[in-house]
Design a protein around this motif. Structure first.
Motif: not given
Lengths: 330, 383
Positions: B191-197
């Motif tokens: 989740l934290p990474a996919i928000i960035g993506m």
């Protein structure tokens, strides 16, 4: 005041780098437009009209020469120019997804027109352009003629001293074209506006006080419409031969014939003396067995003058005679 | 100055109205993050359970059956076939019927007694996620099993006044404690990474398109013919997009935390500020794309390429420290790389600026450099 120069170009040139070398779009253009004049830059597609207008506004950087509007240099004083000049680009380039009213206030704000001025000025311009009943319509859904009128209204919002119009009646029906030119006429009469307009339409040239003929980036002639027509030597005869191509070939060889132009199924023949040559031409046609619906002398119009002037120019440069596509008929 | 503000406001209003009226783009911008999040939340899993498994039990004793049951109980393996030889397992794997095979040798109980039991696990290497999951699951089961056996043995030996020495086996226990994400849930990690993506791809595409489309349609020419300065034009486009990106953060984070139950451990305000920095860098990157791309298609192609690099090289899924230097370097050029560390730090670990100030600083410098470069490239002319 009338002698004051609004627009000036001196040896203005623009070359574009292309894959095959350099393409000269504008070639040492020099001309001046006085205040209050309506100057028409006339030429076929690809002659360099749009490039010239963009150079004047500083939208393109020039390769050589100088140009200025109201004394401000096109390259160095771009913002001074853009504050004082209205511009209509060739295509319809107002935001299409904004309404007429939103477009007006957007361009008013972007030109720094105060709220109080807007309150008076916007309704005035809408009325002037005949758009009062369409304020809530999206600009993209206006007809071709109304789009152009909206563009004109937007370009006048900051009360410019000069307006630059790039083929303003492209894709506009004949009635709307006339209306548009009447609007321009009013502007010149009432506000003393200087108008610089590019167009390929020969009939529109007649509406200008001064015209310049541009071809392949070069200015071929610059004068009043009447003077331009008188630059062409000889008188003009019109005929409709039964067999077109043989007649055209025959004419070219005849004594006293200066130039032959085609005009639909008609031939336009420049001769040194119309009265003297008319009978000769008829006799020559008869000898070849070509009938004719009647040969008659006609007035030289802008179109014939322009083609003749371009031919003369290209002949001195030893180039083959060009096929020029002009938009003369409405 | 006052006129400059008037122009900027006019541009912001215009861009906002156009953004709101472009329903299709708006639906995509707001809908895509939801779809991606639901895909990762429900459909996509990086851990593979229920691997179809063939068993070759050459021992057929309670001990061997016990071991097989332990594999099944782990949820990672489903016994779908019982075969006779290792060769048959390979054939079944070739045919695609099974992805794992377990071969238990005839001497299994004896070997267990001696502490050198050897079970062969065959895994289908063409499916690397299955291999990873299967391998780690099998070794954990085997480890637990031998430890359990060892413990039982010790009990028996102890009853006989015993001695560990006599049993000849040391009871070794490995204790693994997973920090931050004890149940190893994929979504907590993703989740934290996919928000960035999501943010980066939206910001880059939107800002590149905003400029390229206007240039292509010709509106840019009309606006350039007014006294508008390039910086006003850029800010007029970027500010509404920045707000839109903040809305996207709200949606994705809200959904992640309240719907999927991903805990948000750190400071929300810190997260917001650093997100702004990240969005600004991404918008700047999009602006840079718009100065290179000649038309909308080219802009789309460039941003798609950027997306692929971002997927693979920024640590979104694949760990960066296992990558060769060149891949790491390319990853270093993408703002997402820095934001993923920040995002995981704040959301999952709950740590503060002290732990990733380096990444934050890089993002700040990155944003400034990209914005300044793009502004310089963005001229008040058409050529």
């Amino acid at each position: 005041m009338t002698d004051e120069i609004a627009l000036s170009m001196e040896g203005l040139s623009k070359r574009f780098r292309t894959s095959g070398g350099w393409n000269i779009a504008v070639d040492h253009l020099s001309l001046q437009v006085r205040r209050g004049e309506t100057y028409g830059l006339i030429g076929p597609d690809g002659a360099g009209k749009t490039t010239t207008i963009r150079l004047l506004l500083g939208l393109l950087s020039r390769t050589e020469g100088k140009s200025s509007i109201l004394g401000f240099d096109s390259m160095n004083d771009v913002y001074e120019i853009r504050e004082r000049v209205g511009y209509i680009a060739q295509q319809f380039v107002l935001p299409a997804d904004l309404t007429v009213m939103e477009n007006m206030s957007f361009f008013a704000n972007i030109q720094g027109v105060t709220r109080e001025e807007q309150k008076n000025h916007i309704p005035e311009l809408l009325a002037f352009a005949g758009l009062t009943d369409f304020t809530d319509r999206l600009a993209g859904q206006l007809s071709g003629g109304m789009k152009k009128k909206l563009a004109l209204a937007c370009s006048l919002i900051h009360e410019p001293q000069v307006v630059m119009l790039d083929e303003p009646t492209l894709g506009v029906d004949p009635v709307s074209r006339r209306e548009f030119w009447n609007l321009l006429g009013n502007l010149r009469a009432e506000h003393g506006l200087t108008i610089f307009v590019c167009t390929p339409y020969m009939d529109e040239a007649e509406r200008c006080t001064q015209i310049g003929l541009i071809y392949e980036g070069k200015l071929i002639a610059s004068d009043t419409p009447n003077q331009i027509k008188h630059l062409v030597a000889g008188e003009l005869l019109e005929l409709t031969p039964s067999r077109f191509v043989p007649a055209q070939e025959l004419m070219t060889g005849l004594e006293g014939v200066l130039e032959v132009q085609t005009y639909g199924e008609k031939l336009h023949v420049f001769v040194d003396q119309a009265n003297r040559r008319m009978a000769q031409i008829e006799a020559a046609l008869k000898a070849e067995g070509i009938t004719d619906e009647g040969i008659r002398p006609i007035e030289v119009r802008m179109e014939e003058a322009f083609i003749s002037l371009i031919r003369r120019q290209t002949n001195t440069e030893m180039k083959p005679a060009p096929e020029i596509a002009l938009k003369g008929r409405v | 100055m006052q006129k400059s503000r008037q122009r900027l406001v006019a541009l912001i209003v215009k861009e906002t109205m156009q953004l709101l009226r472009d329903r299709r783009t708006l639906m995509m911008v707001l809908g895509l993050p939801l779809i991606e999040l639901f895909l990762f939340g429900y459909a996509v899993s990086l851990t593979v359970y229920h691997i179809p498994t063939a068993i070759v039990d050459q021992n057929k004793t309670p001990q061997s059956r016990d071991f097989i049951q332990a594999l099944v109980n782990s949820q990672y393996f489903d016994v779908t076939e019982n075969l006779q030889s290792q060769g048959q397992v390979v054939d079944e794997m070739d045919a695609g019927h099974v992805k794992a095979g377990v071969v238990i040798p005839p001497d299994f109980p004896t070997d267990l007694e001696n502490g050198n039991a050897n079970v062969l696990i065959l895994l289908d290497g063409s499916d690397s996620f299955s291999v990873q999951s299967g391998y780690s699951a099998a070794s954990i089961v085997a480890q637990n099993y031998s430890i359990q056996l060892t413990a039982e043995k010790i009990d028996q030996a102890g009853a006989a006044a015993g001695s560990l020495q006599q049993a000849n086996v040391m009871p070794i226990t490995t204790s693994i404690q997973v920090l931050y994400n004890p149940d190893l849930r994929d979504l907590w990690f993703i989740l934290p990474a996919i928000i960035g993506m999501i943010l980066q791809s939206m910001a880059v595409v939107l800002s590149a398109m905003a400029v390229v489309r206007e240039r292509e349609v010709g509106t840019l020419e009309q606006i350039l013919a007014t006294p508008t300065r390039p910086l006003e034009l850029i800010l007029g486009k970027m500010i509404p997009l920045l707000v839109l990106c903040l809305i996207i953060i709200g949606i994705t984070l809200g959904l992640g935390v309240f719907w999927f139950g991903v805990p948000f451990k750190g400071s929300f305000y810190l997260y917001l500020w650093l997100s702004l920095l990240f969005i600004a860098s991404s918008l700047g990157l999009g602006l840079l794309v718009s100065t290179i791309a000649r038309n909308q298609r080219q802009a789309q192609q460039i941003t798609q390429m950027l997306m692929i690099f971002s997927m693979l090289l920024t640590g979104l899924i694949y760990p960066r420290n296992a990558m060769p230097a060149l891949s790491q370097f390319i990853g270093d050029l993408i703002p997402l790389t820095y934001f993923i560390r920040i995002s995981r730090g704040i959301v999952t670990k709950g740590v503060g600026l002290a732990f990733f100030w380096g990444d934050a600083l890089v993002l700040l410098i990155y944003g400034l450099v990209v914005m300044v470069t793009a502004s310089f490239n963005f001229k008040n002319r058409l050529d």
